[in-house]
Structures are given as structure tokens and as C-alpha cells.
Design an enzyme around this catalytic site. Structure first.
Site, short mmCIF file in Angstrom:
data_model
loop_
_atom_site.label_atom_id
_atom_site.label_comp_id
_atom_site.label_asym_id
_atom_site.label_seq_id
_atom_site.Cartn_x
_atom_site.Cartn_y
_atom_site.Cartn_z
CG PHE A 1 -1.67 -1.23 1.49
CD1 PHE A 1 -3.02 -1.27 1.19
CD2 PHE A 1 -1.05 -2.38 2.01
CE1 PHE A 1 -3.76 -2.43 1.40
CE2 PHE A 1 -1.79 -3.54 2.22
CZ PHE A 1 -3.15 -3.56 1.91
NE ARG B 1 -14.29 1.88 -1.57
CZ ARG B 1 -15.44 1.45 -2.11
NH1 ARG B 1 -15.52 0.26 -2.60
NH2 ARG B 1 -16.51 2.23 -2.11
CG LEU B 2 -7.97 -0.61 1.75
CD1 LEU B 2 -6.79 0.08 2.44
CD2 LEU B 2 -8.60 -1.64 2.68
CG HIS B 3 -5.78 1.61 -3.94
ND1 HIS B 3 -6.27 2.79 -3.41
CD2 HIS B 3 -4.59 1.93 -4.50
CE1 HIS B 3 -5.42 3.77 -3.66
NE2 HIS B 3 -4.37 3.28 -4.31
CG MET B 4 -2.34 -4.96 -1.62
SD MET B 4 -2.49 -6.52 -0.71
CE MET B 4 -3.32 -7.54 -1.95
#
Length: 196
Positions: free
Chosen positions: A103, A111-114
Site C-alpha cells: 500500500f 477506496r482502500l487499495h492494495m
DNA sequence: GTTCTAGAAC
DNA sequence: GTTCTAGAAC
């Protein structure tokens, strides 16, 4: 063209202000675009990065409305575990490539993103020092590190502006050897020596 | 996050 | 003169 026709033309051609969405919402759009989606589960969507910074570059996002890593707490540990499973799944799809997952310490997009990205970093979309340092310095938080942090502290804390600035100013260094290129074109040329 | 481009660096 | 970087975008 009559005045009425001209007015109709203008109003139909000009993008309505209301329809313009801020760039930081782009991932939410991509999550709904079948052409961007690589795979999907009940809780996750995997999309191809619109501007990939390596030969393989995916983003893994929860469908749940979590804006960023800073909103995470211990109730999300099972979700993070699913991100880890998805990372494994993607690795299984690409056994020929060396993939890393992690991350950005300060994400730009909502928006949470990996990121799941191959180490080659061979891409025409990789252009700036900021691009490079955001994946090759501690600005990039490896999946395991984020998981441990969340288990131990129950949250991910924001880095200071000073730290951010320092990380982005880190002199260029190859992610696969000790080479220190003078500039981005030299780095990009050098990276080819590791893949070809 | 990208695009554009002025002016720094070479 | 050309290449390259870095800051504004209302």
C-alpha cells in the site's frame, strides 16, 4: 446554423459541470467497468491499474466503502486476510513473474487499495521520480507490514509531510541491484537489463 | 492520480 | 539547443 441550433449544439457538446467527477474517485469508476476488472469475489474486486507502472500491475479493492488505510481498525483484520489470499491467488496466476503487494503510505485515490505489481517496473507509464519512489522506498508498505501494524496497533497512522517529502526526494536507486541512475531515462534503460 | 509546460540542468 | 524535472491545474 440558427441561433437555436447553435445553443443546442453548445449545451449538448459541452460537458455538464455536474457530470465531471474528481480524479480521486477514478477507482470507484474502474471497479464498475467490466473491461478493468481482472477478477472478483464476494468482498473484493481486482482491477488492472489504468496506468500500470510495471508489466503486471493490479489493484485489489474491497467492495465495502473504506476510503483508505487510515480508516482501518482491528475489525478489518479478516478483510486484510482476504487481501492476502487474493495476493496469493494472483501470484498463482503469474508464476513466471516476481510480484510484490503493498500500500502507498499516502494514497491519492479514494477506496482502500492494495497494489500487486511485478518487480520489473518496465512500463511506459512509469515516468517520474515520484512514481519510482512510491514503489521502491518505505513509502510502499508491504502487505505483511500493514497486517502486523494493524494487529499490533489497531490502526495505520499517517506519515508526516516532512517524511513524505523526504521519501519522494530519495535519490534514484535500482530496485534489483545497487545501480544509481542519474535520471529517469537512465533508470528505465537500466531496468531492461534485468528483464532481457 | 495525470497532463502540461516553464525553466533548470545538461 | 535539447533533455529532463517539477509545480499548477479554479
Amino acid at each position: 446554423m440558427s441561433k437555436r441550433a447553435m445553443k443546442n449544439y453548445e449545451t449538448s457538446q459541452r460537458p455538464a459541470k455536474e457530470s465531471k467527477k474528481h480524479w480521486s474517485l477514478g477507482l470507484l469508476e474502474s471497479m464498475k467497468d467490466p473491461d478493468s476488472i481482472y477478477k472478483e469475489t464476494d468482498r473484493l474486486v481486482v482491477i488492472r491499474d489504468k496506468y500500470p507502472k510495471a508489466r503486471i500491475h493490479y489493484l485489489v479493492l474491497p467492495k465495502e466503502e473504506i476510503s483508505s488505510i487510515f480508516k482501518l481498525n482491528k475489525t478489518h483484520l479478516d478483510l486484510i486476510d482476504e487481501l492476502g489470499s487474493m495476493y496469493k491467488s494472483i501470484k498463482n496466476d503469474h508464476t513466471e513473474s516476481d510480484l510484490v503487494a503493498g500500500f502507498h503510505a499516502i494514497p491519492s485515490m479514494q477506496r482502500l487499495h492494495m497494489h500487486v505489481i511485478s518487480k520489473d517496473m518496465d512500463s511506459k507509464c512509469l515516468k517520474t521520480k515520484i512514481h519510482w519512489n512510491s514503489f521502491t522506498t518505505s513509502f510502499f508498505i508491504p502487505f505483511d507490514d500493514l497486517l502486523k501494524k494493524l494487529e499490533q496497533d489497531g490502526c495505520i497512522e499517517r506519515i508526516s509531510n516532512e517524511t513524505h517529502k523526504a521519501l519522494m526526494s530519495t535519490p534514484l536507486k535500482c530496485n534489483q541491484c545497487s545501480f544509481e541512475p542519474k535520471n529517469m531515462p537512465q533508470l528505465k534503460q537500466h531496468l531492461l537489463s534485468h528483464v532481457k
